[in-house]
Every structure is written in C-alpha cells, then in structure tokens.
Scaffold this motif. Structure first.
Motif, PDB file in Angstrom:
ATOM      1  N   PHE A   1       5.264  -6.973   8.269  1.00 53.91           N
ATOM      2  CA  PHE A   1       4.324  -7.608   7.340  1.00 53.91           C
ATOM      3  C   PHE A   1       3.093  -6.726   7.143  1.00 53.91           C
ATOM      4  O   PHE A   1       2.683  -6.452   6.003  1.00 53.91           O
ATOM      5  CB  PHE A   1       3.911  -8.983   7.864  1.00 53.91           C
ATOM      6  N   SER A   2       2.509  -6.260   8.243  1.00 54.16           N
ATOM      7  CA  SER A   2       1.309  -5.428   8.139  1.00 54.16           C
ATOM      8  C   SER A   2       1.608  -4.109   7.448  1.00 54.16           C
ATOM      9  O   SER A   2       0.867  -3.669   6.556  1.00 54.16           O
ATOM     10  CB  SER A   2       0.739  -5.161   9.538  1.00 54.16           C
ATOM     11  N   GLY A   3       2.700  -3.460   7.847  1.00 55.18           N
ATOM     12  CA  GLY A   3       3.040  -2.169   7.258  1.00 55.18           C
ATOM     13  C   GLY A   3       3.362  -2.254   5.785  1.00 55.18           C
ATOM     14  O   GLY A   3       2.923  -1.414   4.986  1.00 55.18           O
ATOM     15  N   VAL A   4       4.116  -3.277   5.390  1.00 55.10           N
ATOM     16  CA  VAL A   4       4.498  -3.424   3.984  1.00 55.10           C
ATOM     17  C   VAL A   4       3.278  -3.740   3.123  1.00 55.10           C
ATOM     18  O   VAL A   4       3.095  -3.171   2.039  1.00 55.10           O
ATOM     19  CB  VAL A   4       5.582  -4.511   3.828  1.00 55.10           C
TER      20      VAL A   4
ATOM     21  N   GLY B   1       5.590   3.279  10.866  1.00 55.23           N
ATOM     22  CA  GLY B   1       6.884   3.508  10.241  1.00 55.23           C
ATOM     23  C   GLY B   1       7.140   2.551   9.087  1.00 55.23           C
ATOM     24  O   GLY B   1       7.646   2.949   8.030  1.00 55.23           O
ATOM     25  N   ALA B   2       6.800   1.273   9.292  1.00 54.31           N
ATOM     26  CA  ALA B   2       6.961   0.302   8.212  1.00 54.31           C
ATOM     27  C   ALA B   2       6.055   0.643   7.031  1.00 54.31           C
ATOM     28  O   ALA B   2       6.439   0.475   5.867  1.00 54.31           O
ATOM     29  CB  ALA B   2       6.656  -1.107   8.732  1.00 54.31           C
ATOM     30  N   TYR B   3       4.852   1.124   7.323  1.00 56.27           N
ATOM     31  CA  TYR B   3       3.914   1.526   6.264  1.00 56.27           C
ATOM     32  C   TYR B   3       4.479   2.680   5.443  1.00 56.27           C
ATOM     33  O   TYR B   3       4.468   2.634   4.205  1.00 56.27           O
ATOM     34  CB  TYR B   3       2.580   1.923   6.894  1.00 56.27           C
ATOM     35  N   ARG B   4       4.956   3.709   6.096  1.00 55.96           N
ATOM     36  CA  ARG B   4       5.487   4.883   5.385  1.00 55.96           C
ATOM     37  C   ARG B   4       6.672   4.505   4.510  1.00 55.96           C
ATOM     38  O   ARG B   4       6.802   4.972   3.376  1.00 55.96           O
ATOM     39  CB  ARG B   4       5.892   5.962   6.397  1.00 55.96           C
ATOM     40  N   PHE B   5       7.547   3.649   5.047  1.00 57.61           N
ATOM     41  CA  PHE B   5       8.739   3.240   4.289  1.00 57.61           C
ATOM     42  C   PHE B   5       8.332   2.430   3.057  1.00 57.61           C
ATOM     43  O   PHE B   5       8.799   2.695   1.942  1.00 57.61           O
ATOM     44  CB  PHE B   5       9.646   2.417   5.197  1.00 57.61           C
ATOM     45  N   ALA B   6       7.457   1.441   3.248  1.00 56.45           N
ATOM     46  CA  ALA B   6       7.048   0.593   2.128  1.00 56.45           C
ATOM     47  C   ALA B   6       6.245   1.384   1.100  1.00 56.45           C
ATOM     48  O   ALA B   6       6.399   1.181  -0.115  1.00 56.45           O
ATOM     49  CB  ALA B   6       6.237  -0.586   2.639  1.00 56.45           C
ATOM     50  N   ARG B   7       5.391   2.273   1.552  1.00 59.77           N
ATOM     51  CA  ARG B   7       4.588   3.063   0.613  1.00 59.77           C
ATOM     52  C   ARG B   7       5.477   3.960  -0.233  1.00 59.77           C
ATOM     53  O   ARG B   7       5.247   4.117  -1.448  1.00 59.77           O
ATOM     54  CB  ARG B   7       3.565   3.905   1.375  1.00 59.77           C
ATOM     55  N   ALA B   8       6.485   4.583   0.387  1.00 52.88           N
ATOM     56  CA  ALA B   8       7.393   5.444  -0.381  1.00 52.88           C
ATOM     57  C   ALA B   8       8.110   4.659  -1.478  1.00 52.88           C
ATOM     58  O   ALA B   8       8.253   5.139  -2.615  1.00 52.88           O
ATOM     59  CB  ALA B   8       8.406   6.089   0.563  1.00 52.88           C
TER      60      ALA B   8
END
Length: 283
Positions: free
Chosen positions: A98-101, A159-166
């Motif tokens: 949730f936070s990363g996305v 990791g979740a941030y990088r995936f969602a940002r891409a």
C-alpha cells in the motif's frame, strides 16, 4: 484449420481459463488461511502443554505430528504457527505494498523534486541487505509482533515503490492522461481513477511475490532467534527449536519446514498460473 480444444489441465470459468496447478495452489493457500484464522479453536492441546513423556516422539494416535523437544504436541504448534506466520506476513506485505504503490503513483504523476527525492531515498534503503537490516532493527528494538510487522514492511516498501512507479510512469505518458490533465483533473483523480485501475493487476501479482519474500525473511529471522519469542512460535521458530531432531528425522523439524515450503511454493505456482487477463496489464 486449427481447432482450439480445452485440455484436462485448463478449465474455463467467468471467461478465464484456469490451470489445474493454479487451482490446487489456490486451495492450499486457502487451507492455510483458514487454519490461521481458526487455529485457536481447532488445536487439540494448548501450545505450552507437555503431553508426551518422550521428546521428538513419532507420529501416532493422539499425536498426529509427533512431539517436540519438550514433549509438546506438534500439531497444535504447527497450526498456531500458521496463525503467526500468515498473519504477520500478510500485515507486513499489505503495509509495504500500500505504501509503496501510493508513493510510486504520486512520484510518477508529480515528477520533479518530489520524484527525485523519494526515488533516491528509497534506492538507498533498497541497497541495505534485507536480512541484515532486519537483524539490526529487531536485535535493537525487540521482536514483538508490531516491531516485526513494521520492520518487514519497511524492508519491502522500496521494491514495491520501484515496481509501482515504473508502471505508473508508463501509464502517465498515455493520451487519456493528457486529456484528463487538460480537463483540469486533480492529482488525486489521476491516481485513483486513471492510473490505479490500469496497474492493479500486476500490482496484485507483485503483492503475492512479496508475501513469499516476507514469509521467508520472517522464517529466517525466527530461525536465527530474532523472531517471535517463546512460548509463541511461527514456523521458522519451530524449525529452530527442534533442529536437534534432524539426525532422527523427527516430524517436529520436518513438518514446519514442509509447511513453509507448501505455502511459498503454492503462492508462486498460483501467480505463475493466473489467467493472462488477470496477470498482464495489457490483456
């Protein structure tokens, strides 16, 4: 002329083709989830009760998974271990994803200095070895359930941030986003109504993979003695407690290991066998 036929390994339901392997994996995951929820009501003995005169006892009637190094019922401890392993891992992955996305979509839509600062900071966090970070934090602060959940979540937010940002950066360049900007839509609208619906499928697949990583990391920390402390125990702690029974092939050390393997492998198999329309964002 080629005629498509449904094979025994594929079944169609609600417009999707489901693999038999995926269905079996989903049933295993569902079984462990139900056990985690109902464990306190179905265990035959209290997890602290000594019910066997022998240690590392074999499987037999009344002790279906044998006894541990103190003579406690392993069936009860494995069932309760599922509650802690699944519960802690699920809470941690929910917070992390949730936070990363959310941060990833905000950075992709906003851009500029906010995107740069968030990306560089989380890249620095991601460069720290996950197990080393977990060992330092848990050893310094303690290994209570809230600390474990927050530590595991912080480890996997980058990791979740990088995936969602891409994913969000790609969507952000499309024409319908440009049209929404011209209409004067807010950043919150772009994120919630335009970008999120278009990345939700791969994000859910990533959620499952990160759940597996967190289960394995939690089990590793517990095996090193930095997870849940006695009398509570997750599956990794059960392996550590009963490692002395390995030369005797005691069920007390084999069963928790199989439990970890069955859950993590089933999640991987389910993700690999999801229908293409669910797994792929372009389907």
């Amino acid at each position: 002329m080629t005629i498509a036929r449904a094979t025994t390994s594929q079944r169609s339901f609600l417009g999707h083709s489901y693999s038999l392997v995926g269905v079996v994996a989903a049933l295993v995951i569902l079984a462990w989830t139900l056990i985690a929820i109902l464990a306190p009501y179905v265990i035959p003995h209290s997890i602290g009760d000594i019910v066997d005169d022998d240690y590392f006892g074999p499987m037999r009637q009344g002790l279906w998974l044998g006894s541990d190094y103190l003579g406690r019922d392993m069936l009860s401890r494995v069932l309760m271990g599922a509650r802690y392993t699944v519960g802690i891992s699920l809470a941690a992955v929910a917070i992390a994803c949730f936070s990363g996305v959310v941060l990833g979509m905000i950075a992709a839509v906003t851009g500029g200095w906010l995107d740069t600062c968030l990306s560089r900071f989380l890249d620095a966090m991601n460069s720290i070895p996950s197990k080393l970070f977990g060992l330092v934090v848990v050893a310094a602060v303690g290994s209570s359930i809230p600390v474990l959940i927050l530590t595991l979540a912080v480890i996997y937010i980058p990791g979740a941030y990088r995936f969602a940002r891409a994913l969000a950066v790609n969507i952000n360049t499309m024409d319908f986003i440009t049209v929404a900007r011209v209409r004067g839509e807010s950043t919150a609208y772009l994120i919630g109504s335009e970008i999120l619906p278009n990345i939700i499928r791969p994000v859910l697949a990533d959620f499952g993979l990160r759940f597996v990583f967190i289960v394995l990391l939690l089990s590793g920390l517990s095996f090193l003695g930095l997870g849940l402390q006695p009398p509570l125990a997750d599956w990794g702690a059960l392996v550590r407690e009963n490692i002395g029974g390995l030369p005797f092939a005691a069920p007390a050390v084999i069963v928790p290991s199989l439990a970890i393997a069955s859950l993590t492998i089933s999640v991987n198999l389910l993700i690999d066998n999801l229908p293409q329309k669910i797994r792929d964002r372009d389907a």
